[in-house]
Design a protein around this motif. Structure first.
Motif, PDB file in Angstrom:
ATOM      1  N   LEU A 123      -6.714  -1.104  -2.710  1.00 17.85           N
ATOM      2  CA  LEU A 123      -5.667  -0.123  -2.424  1.00 17.85           C
ATOM      3  C   LEU A 123      -4.643  -0.239  -3.535  1.00 17.85           C
ATOM      4  CD1 LEU A 123      -4.034   1.894  -0.683  1.00 17.85           C
ATOM      5  CD2 LEU A 123      -3.182  -0.092   0.608  1.00 17.85           C
ATOM      6  N   ILE A 124      -4.386   0.850  -4.229  1.00 22.48           N
ATOM      7  CA  ILE A 124      -3.371   0.850  -5.288  1.00 22.48           C
ATOM      8  C   ILE A 124      -2.165   1.600  -4.761  1.00 22.48           C
ATOM      9  CG2 ILE A 124      -2.782   1.591  -7.642  1.00 22.48           C
ATOM     10  CD1 ILE A 124      -6.392   1.409  -6.795  1.00 22.48           C
ATOM     11  N   PHE A 125      -1.033   0.934  -4.722  1.00 22.38           N
ATOM     12  CA  PHE A 125       0.221   1.593  -4.363  1.00 22.38           C
ATOM     13  C   PHE A 125       0.936   1.982  -5.651  1.00 22.38           C
ATOM     14  CE2 PHE A 125       0.413  -0.555  -0.028  1.00 22.38           C
ATOM     15  CZ  PHE A 125       0.378   0.636   0.684  1.00 22.38           C
ATOM     16  N   ALA A 126       1.112   3.280  -5.860  1.00 20.74           N
ATOM     17  CA  ALA A 126       1.894   3.796  -6.980  1.00 20.74           C
ATOM     18  C   ALA A 126       3.348   3.816  -6.499  1.00 20.74           C
ATOM     19  CB  ALA A 126       1.411   5.185  -7.372  1.00 20.74           C
ATOM     20  N   LYS A 150     -17.146   2.115  -9.326  1.00 19.96           N
ATOM     21  CA  LYS A 150     -18.214   2.545  -8.423  1.00 19.96           C
ATOM     22  C   LYS A 150     -18.636   1.457  -7.438  1.00 19.96           C
ATOM     23  CE  LYS A 150     -18.665   6.410 -10.742  1.00 19.96           C
ATOM     24  NZ  LYS A 150     -17.884   7.542 -10.325  1.00 19.96           N
ATOM     25  N   ASP A 151     -18.311   0.203  -7.736  1.00 17.60           N
ATOM     26  CA  ASP A 151     -18.794  -0.905  -6.899  1.00 17.60           C
ATOM     27  C   ASP A 151     -17.738  -1.464  -5.951  1.00 17.60           C
ATOM     28  OD1 ASP A 151     -17.375  -1.824  -9.068  1.00 17.60           O
ATOM     29  OD2 ASP A 151     -18.717  -3.481  -9.514  1.00 17.60           O
ATOM     30  N   HIS A 152     -16.591  -0.822  -5.874  1.00 20.29           N
ATOM     31  CA  HIS A 152     -15.519  -1.214  -4.946  1.00 20.29           C
ATOM     32  C   HIS A 152     -14.923   0.054  -4.350  1.00 20.29           C
ATOM     33  CE1 HIS A 152     -15.078  -5.449  -6.263  1.00 20.29           C
ATOM     34  NE2 HIS A 152     -15.470  -4.970  -7.433  1.00 20.29           N
ATOM     35  N   PRO A 153     -14.819   0.130  -3.030  1.00 20.98           N
ATOM     36  CA  PRO A 153     -14.092   1.267  -2.458  1.00 20.98           C
ATOM     37  C   PRO A 153     -12.626   1.159  -2.891  1.00 20.98           C
ATOM     38  CG  PRO A 153     -15.100  -0.090  -0.734  1.00 20.98           C
ATOM     39  CD  PRO A 153     -15.307  -0.788  -2.020  1.00 20.98           C
ATOM     40  N   TRP A 154     -12.019   2.271  -3.241  1.00 23.64           N
ATOM     41  CA  TRP A 154     -10.627   2.236  -3.668  1.00 23.64           C
ATOM     42  C   TRP A 154      -9.894   3.486  -3.192  1.00 23.64           C
ATOM     43  CZ3 TRP A 154      -8.942   6.258  -6.642  1.00 23.64           C
ATOM     44  CH2 TRP A 154      -9.908   6.985  -7.338  1.00 23.64           C
ATOM     45  N   HIS A 155      -8.573   3.329  -3.142  1.00 18.39           N
ATOM     46  CA  HIS A 155      -7.697   4.432  -2.749  1.00 18.39           C
ATOM     47  C   HIS A 155      -6.370   4.221  -3.458  1.00 18.39           C
ATOM     48  CE1 HIS A 155      -5.755   7.435  -0.218  1.00 18.39           C
ATOM     49  NE2 HIS A 155      -4.805   6.568   0.041  1.00 18.39           N
ATOM     50  N   ILE A 156      -5.807   5.282  -4.001  1.00 17.27           N
ATOM     51  CA  ILE A 156      -4.470   5.193  -4.600  1.00 17.27           C
ATOM     52  C   ILE A 156      -3.512   5.970  -3.712  1.00 17.27           C
ATOM     53  CG2 ILE A 156      -4.869   7.123  -6.194  1.00 17.27           C
ATOM     54  CD1 ILE A 156      -3.007   5.502  -8.201  1.00 17.27           C
ATOM     55  N   GLN A 157      -2.353   5.365  -3.465  1.00 18.07           N
ATOM     56  CA  GLN A 157      -1.367   5.954  -2.557  1.00 18.07           C
ATOM     57  C   GLN A 157       0.006   5.929  -3.210  1.00 18.07           C
ATOM     58  OE1 GLN A 157      -1.757   7.255   0.727  1.00 18.07           O
ATOM     59  NE2 GLN A 157       0.309   7.923   0.213  1.00 18.07           N
ATOM     60  N   ALA A 158       0.612   7.093  -3.368  1.00 19.34           N
ATOM     61  CA  ALA A 158       1.992   7.164  -3.841  1.00 19.34           C
ATOM     62  C   ALA A 158       2.896   6.583  -2.760  1.00 19.34           C
ATOM     63  CB  ALA A 158       2.372   8.613  -4.129  1.00 19.34           C
ATOM     64  N   CYS A 159       3.913   5.826  -3.173  1.00 24.20           N
ATOM     65  CA  CYS A 159       4.803   5.229  -2.170  1.00 24.20           C
ATOM     66  C   CYS A 159       6.173   4.917  -2.754  1.00 24.20           C
ATOM     67  CB  CYS A 159       4.186   3.957  -1.584  1.00 24.20           C
ATOM     68  SG  CYS A 159       4.226   2.534  -2.678  1.00 24.20           S
ATOM     69  N   CYS A 160       7.068   4.580  -1.866  1.00 21.03           N
ATOM     70  CA  CYS A 160       8.387   4.068  -2.221  1.00 21.03           C
ATOM     71  C   CYS A 160       8.660   2.884  -1.305  1.00 21.03           C
ATOM     72  CB  CYS A 160       9.456   5.145  -2.048  1.00 21.03           C
ATOM     73  SG  CYS A 160      11.130   4.504  -2.331  1.00 21.03           S
ATOM     74  N   ALA A 161       8.661   1.696  -1.870  1.00 21.28           N
ATOM     75  CA  ALA A 161       8.852   0.486  -1.066  1.00 21.28           C
ATOM     76  C   ALA A 161      10.222   0.471  -0.385  1.00 21.28           C
ATOM     77  CB  ALA A 161       8.694  -0.760  -1.945  1.00 21.28           C
ATOM     78  N   GLN A 169       0.297   5.179   5.217  1.00 21.39           N
ATOM     79  CA  GLN A 169      -0.954   5.833   4.838  1.00 21.39           C
ATOM     80  C   GLN A 169      -1.886   4.843   4.142  1.00 21.39           C
ATOM     81  OE1 GLN A 169       2.106   7.033   4.461  1.00 21.39           O
ATOM     82  NE2 GLN A 169       2.166   9.238   4.813  1.00 21.39           N
ATOM     83  N   GLY A 170      -1.326   3.955   3.324  1.00 26.58           N
ATOM     84  CA  GLY A 170      -2.143   2.935   2.673  1.00 26.58           C
ATOM     85  C   GLY A 170      -2.748   1.970   3.673  1.00 26.58           C
ATOM     86  N   LEU A 171      -1.939   1.518   4.624  1.00 30.90           N
ATOM     87  CA  LEU A 171      -2.448   0.612   5.663  1.00 30.90           C
ATOM     88  C   LEU A 171      -3.497   1.300   6.528  1.00 30.90           C
ATOM     89  CD1 LEU A 171       0.666  -1.365   6.940  1.00 30.90           C
ATOM     90  CD2 LEU A 171      -1.262  -2.226   5.607  1.00 30.90           C
ATOM     91  N   GLU A 172      -3.295   2.570   6.794  1.00 28.83           N
ATOM     92  CA  GLU A 172      -4.260   3.335   7.581  1.00 28.83           C
ATOM     93  C   GLU A 172      -5.617   3.361   6.863  1.00 28.83           C
ATOM     94  OE1 GLU A 172      -5.804   5.293  10.719  1.00 28.83           O
ATOM     95  OE2 GLU A 172      -3.743   4.570  10.644  1.00 28.83           O
ATOM     96  N   TRP A 173      -5.601   3.568   5.546  1.00 26.77           N
ATOM     97  CA  TRP A 173      -6.841   3.555   4.783  1.00 26.77           C
ATOM     98  C   TRP A 173      -7.525   2.187   4.920  1.00 26.77           C
ATOM     99  CZ3 TRP A 173      -8.508   0.621   0.575  1.00 26.77           C
ATOM    100  CH2 TRP A 173      -9.739   1.020   0.018  1.00 26.77           C
TER     101      TRP A 173
END
Length: 181
Positions: A123-126, A150-161, A169-173
């Motif tokens: 999970l990448i938090f932008a 291709k060998d790791h599921p990934w998701h990028i999520q824009a955020c503001c800490a 949304q990131g935790l939900e993923w």
């Protein structure tokens, strides 16, 4: 009675299992701020992490044991000591730090090549999307060449800490990925 006890044990094993998460990124990306936003839903004053912080975060009865690891240059070489049994990598990117994005990319691909992380989802938090000069999640995704992974599921999520925007949304993923691999 015995069957009921057995069912209860099995149920607690699958439902209460902790999932190890490492929270990494360069220094000042917002890792610790995100961790405590998850934990307390508020901003806490932080200082640079020397070593690590660890907290348990529960989302919809899914337990995540989150290891927030210091991101200073001298500490990055020790990140691999935290990799054993890691199911999720949260990479926090400072969306305003264009100059150090190549270092973030290098660290990401070094982690993904490590044997202990072969089954980890990413999970990448932008982070810092509240800043005017920030890069979008799409820009960061292109720069990091995430589509090549291709060998790791990934998701990028824009955020503001600071506000918490995008964090749920990131935790939900992550919760949707539990038990998939």
């Amino acid at each position: 009675m015995v069957m009921g006890l057995l069912f209860t044990k099995l149920w607690s094993f699958f439902c209460d299992q902790e999932h190890k998460v490492i929270v990494v990124g360069l220094d000042n990306a917002g890792k610790t701020t995100i961790l405590y936003q998850f934990l307390m839903n508020e901003v806490v004053h932080t200082s640079p992490t020397i070593g690590s912080n660890v907290e348990e975060i529960v989302v919809k009865s899914t337990h995540f044991l989150m290891w927030d690891i210091g991101g200073q240059d001298l500490l990055r070489s020790s990140w691999n000591t935290y990799y054993t049994n890691t199911e999720f990598i949260i990479l926090v990117v400072d969306s305003t730090d264009r100059e150090r994005l190549p270092i973030t990319k290098e660290e990401l691909y070094r982690m993904l090549a490590h044997e202990d992380l072969r089954n980890a989802a990413v999970l990448i938090f932008a982070n810092k999307q509240d800043k005017k000069c920030c890069m979008s999640a799409v820009e960061i995704s292109k720069f990091l060449k995430l589509s090549a992974i291709k060998d790791h599921p990934w998701h990028i999520q824009a955020c503001c800490a600071l506000t918490g925007e995008g964090l749920c949304q990131g935790l939900e993923w992550m919760t949707t990925r539990v038990g998939v691999r």
